[in-house]
Design an enzyme around this catalytic site. Sequence first.
Site, PDB file in Angstrom:
ATOM      1  N   LYS A 133      18.410  28.264 -14.020  1.00 56.38           N
ATOM      2  CA  LYS A 133      19.613  27.430 -13.890  1.00 56.38           C
ATOM      3  C   LYS A 133      20.612  28.144 -13.004  1.00 56.38           C
ATOM      4  O   LYS A 133      20.656  29.374 -12.985  1.00 56.38           O
ATOM      5  CB  LYS A 133      20.245  27.189 -15.263  1.00 56.38           C
ATOM      6  CG  LYS A 133      21.200  26.028 -15.290  1.00 56.38           C
ATOM      7  CD  LYS A 133      20.419  24.727 -15.385  1.00 56.38           C
ATOM      8  CE  LYS A 133      21.279  23.534 -15.618  1.00 56.38           C
ATOM      9  NZ  LYS A 133      20.478  22.436 -16.179  1.00 56.38           N
TER      10      LYS A 133
ATOM     11  N   GLY B 285      24.770   9.781 -18.163  1.00 53.52           N
ATOM     12  CA  GLY B 285      25.364   8.808 -19.084  1.00 53.52           C
ATOM     13  C   GLY B 285      25.358   7.400 -18.506  1.00 53.52           C
ATOM     14  O   GLY B 285      25.024   6.433 -19.202  1.00 53.52           O
TER      15      GLY B 285
HETATM   16  N1  GLU Z   1      19.646  19.451 -14.254  1.00 52.22           N
HETATM   17  C1  GLU Z   1      18.585  18.676 -14.825  1.00 52.22           C
HETATM   18  C2  GLU Z   1      18.246  19.183 -16.205  1.00 52.22           C
HETATM   19  O1  GLU Z   1      19.029  19.847 -16.857  1.00 52.22           O
HETATM   20  C3  GLU Z   1      17.378  18.539 -13.898  1.00 52.22           C
HETATM   21  C4  GLU Z   1      16.723  19.800 -13.485  1.00 52.22           C
HETATM   22  C5  GLU Z   1      15.648  19.642 -12.435  1.00 52.22           C
HETATM   23  O2  GLU Z   1      15.359  18.538 -11.997  1.00 52.22           O
HETATM   24  O3  GLU Z   1      15.112  20.693 -12.053  1.00 52.22           O
HETATM   25  O4  GLU Z   1      17.206  18.896 -16.736  1.00 52.22           O
END
Ligand code: GLU
Length: 411
Positions: free
Chosen positions: A103, A220
């Site tokens: 992340k 949302g």
């Molecule tokens: N940010 C999104 C999540 O928390 C998508 C992450 C992604 O597609 O790699 O799942």
Amino acid sequence: MSDPYQNAMKQIDKIAKIINLDPDIKERLSEPDRVLTVAIPVKMDNGKIKVFTGFRSQYNNARGPYKGGIRYHQNVSLSEVKALSAWMTWKCSVAGIPYGGGKGGIIVNPKELSIGELERLSRGYIRAIWQFIGSDVDVPAPDVNTTSQIMAWMVDEYAKLTGKLDLAVITAKPLEIGGSQGRTEATGQGGVYVLEALAKEFKLKPSATKIAVQGFGNVGYYFALLAQKAGFKIVALSDSRGGIYSEKGFDVETVKKYKKETGKIQDFKGAKNITNDELLELPVTILVPAALESVITKDNAPKIKTKLIIEMANGPITPEADVILHDKKVLFVPDVLSNSGGVTVSYFEWVQNRMGYYWTKEEVFNKLKPIMVNAFKEGLTAARKYNIDMRMGVYSLAVQKVADAMKLKGI
Ligand code: GLU
């Protein structure tokens, strides 16, 4: 305010006991593999340089490359990014897609930047971390306040730095440059597949099912819209500034149009204004937190009136609140399952980029639906088997798969 990474580790402590996790594996899971903190200098429109702080946490890659979004928010912290990277690891494991978890985040309120500043910031972030990402290494994507346009700048910056176009390094790109059909609404759509499976399980009639959705961003909004299209009644909505309630139910598209015109959703005609806290305590059939983490805590959990929660945000319920809700016989479908539609379609995009062959939206959603429905059934079965809450049911399967992969590779 509870610490997100501590919460993520408390969850592991709990699950370790349930699945009898090897203590060496548990010890290894106590810290991410790598955490980057970077300075991003940006030339602002007034000609001055401003330095922003960015992070990328690579938690675990036992099952495949690190995968996860990048968040732009003024409250981003290292602890939050680390927690989110752990949650991505379980999410990819639950969905059965061949990734680990990562992340990223930048401490910024993007609403205060001009479009040019936003582009320079996004390109600057990639310049700071490009040596640590790649389609077989770590694959970023959007998260809170980041868009397909931002992904386009990032994939372009990466191509400039490496000298070759690797489309699969970033997912959720615009369709014109290698994005996948359906990625924009994928997280919401995946959640609605879970909603339908839940309704079937508990014999709920959609038109009599009242739903409150907290958050009106990409997740949302599409969840509410597609749930309404599937026949469910959306009686409460909110954005970061506050919410609205109507017993009759909302036409979500009309609320979206109103927000576009006025910049807010409150004061919507015929609806009652409510706060975000009040929304959580409404006596609805299903509550859907789809904004930020830690909104249901030990303080407000006793006041929650619904019996069903679908977590569309990441980490909206704290571990202490989990216990209170489970005691109150509230069933909560955990984030790593219910919002995994986004990363699953990210995976489909990555596959299409690597093949150079693209699928229709119908093909994408036909592949997504069984993944979501099966994950829901497996999670519920595990929870019932061990008489635990559904988060623990789902985590018991997810963490075990990661542990098995770690064992095979050697810690
Ligand atoms: N940010 C999104 C999540 O928390 C998508 C992450 C992604 O597609 O790699 O799942």
